[in-house]
Design a protein around this motif. Structure first.
Motif, mmCIF file in Angstrom:
data_model
loop_
_atom_site.group_PDB
_atom_site.id
_atom_site.type_symbol
_atom_site.label_atom_id
_atom_site.label_comp_id
_atom_site.label_asym_id
_atom_site.label_seq_id
_atom_site.Cartn_x
_atom_site.Cartn_y
_atom_site.Cartn_z
ATOM 1 N N ARG A 306 0.819 -1.215 0.000
ATOM 2 C CA ARG A 306 0.000 0.000 0.000
ATOM 3 C C ARG A 306 0.853 1.265 0.000
ATOM 4 N N GLN A 309 2.165 1.659 -3.408
ATOM 5 C CA GLN A 309 1.119 2.132 -4.309
ATOM 6 C C GLN A 309 0.840 3.614 -4.077
ATOM 7 N N VAL A 312 3.477 5.438 -5.940
ATOM 8 C CA VAL A 312 3.141 5.452 -7.365
ATOM 9 C C VAL A 312 2.069 6.508 -7.642
ATOM 10 N N THR A 313 1.049 6.542 -6.798
ATOM 11 C CA THR A 313 -0.086 7.450 -6.997
ATOM 12 C C THR A 313 0.345 8.913 -6.997
ATOM 13 N N TYR A 330 7.758 -0.205 -5.828
ATOM 14 C CA TYR A 330 6.565 -1.024 -6.066
ATOM 15 C C TYR A 330 6.969 -2.454 -6.422
#
Length: 359
Positions: A306, A309, A312-313, A330
């Motif tokens: 998480r 992620q 990444v977001t 990731y």
């Protein structure tokens, strides 16, 4: 933080962090990074003073693993293999091997990997050892050996006729002596940590002399050892999670979006809680059962994913570049999800994922 950890973190910040993405894909850079840890004398953390090691306590060793993973998953994964060999040798009955290898391991003057994950697989053994005069004859296939071109030898585990296992040192290179041979594959095409040069090894009538035997373990030892040490790889996942959150924090400082700050605060609080509980469980193992240990390990794994992620977001489309740090982290979270995986850990991880309810 101990002086050793401070020195290590300084090295990681100055020498590893700027090149972490390149180290992930280049074995020469990874080897240079590994040798840098050797120059610090930190490649055999548990090795006793009498063999030239720092003889650190368990908690400091776990903090070290977490710290390395925070800056480079490839370096963390590689050095863990070497550190595990040192731990095996410390426990070995073979005093000759101890005297020969342990004084050279902390500085990386002896570089050694491992090949034993196949013992976790169900069904017929992939590599067998037949007792012969003066040692054992090895025949079969080892599906995962990390560190080709960096490590000089590795500890291979093979199944004996009575289903015990023998563990011994073998060359980490192609060998051909008459009918005896060690054949290595080309490095596998992995999605992450390709620089670790993971290969397969095929043994044909290879002689393992008794003087190179590290240990012989009874039936079921591997499974019991996995349960005992289930939390140890959690520190790699915790370091990976921290790396992801650092990208999130940097993104907030750049954009000042309050929702990024909210996400960081929430994940950071959860990471601190997870970390605290795992360290408490390691320091007081009698207070927690095996099932709870698997749940904590699964929490660290799922949290690393998480946090990666989230990195990444907040990195938007740039995170789709192979050269981007969020992309690397990731991929590292993927590796730490399945590292040392057992059936029990797979179940606990899936339970943790399943219980993340959709609103």
């Amino acid at each position: 933080m101990s002086e050793l950890l401070q020195q290590t973190e300084s090295y990681l910040k100055q020498k590893i962090s700027p090149d972490a993405n390149q180290i992930d894909g280049c074995s020469k850079l990874l080897q240079k990074a590994f040798n840098g840890l050797g120059a610090l004398g930190v490649l055999g953390l548990r090795i006793p003073h009498r063999w030239g090691g720092p003889q650190l306590d368990a908690e400091t060793c776990f903090q070290f693993q977490e710290l390395i993973a925070r800056y480079s998953g490839a370096l963390a994964f590689l050095q863990t293999q070497h550190q595990s060999v040192a731990a095996m040798l410390i426990q070995s009955y073979n005093t000759q091997l101890q005297a020969e290898y342990l004084p050279r391991m902390s500085q990386g003057n002896a570089k050694i990997g491992v090949g034993f994950s196949h013992l976790r697989r169900l069904g017929n053994p992939s590599i067998i050892a037949i007792p012969v005069r003066g040692g054992y004859q090895l025949n079969g296939f080892v599906p995962w050996v990390t560190g080709w071109g960096i490590f000089e030898e590795f500890v291979v585990a093979a199944t004996l006729p009575d289903n015990q296992s023998v563990w011994g040192l073998v060359p980490f290179s192609e060998q051909k002596i008459g009918e005896s041979a060690i054949k290595l594959s080309s490095p596998m095409s992995l999605c992450a940590m390709t620089s670790t040069n993971t290969v397969t090894a095929t043994f044909t009538q290879w002689f393992l002399p008794e003087e190179k035997v590290v240990s012989i373990h009874p039936v079921g030892w591997m499974q019991e050892n996995d349960q005992t040490k289930v939390l140890q790889a959690s520190f790699l996942a915790l370091g990976c999670a921290r790396a992801g959150l650092e990208i999130v924090e940097t993104a907030f400082k750049k954009t000042e979006f309050s929702f990024i700050q909210d996400a960081f605060n929430s994940l950071n609080q959860e990471l601190n809680q997870c970390r605290s509980q795992i360290f408490a469980a390691q320091n007081h193992p009698q207070t927690i059962n095996t099932s709870e240990k698997y749940q904590l390990r699964a929490w660290a794994i799922e949290l690393a994913v998480r946090c990666a992620q989230a990195a990444v977001t907040v990195s938007s489309g740039a995170a789709n570049l192979n050269s981007h740090s969020a992309q690397r982290i990731y991929r590292e979270a993927l590796v730490f999800t399945v590292s040392g995986q057992t059936t029990e850990l797979m179940k606990a991880t899936l339970e943790k994922i399943k219980n993340c309810k959709v609103l």
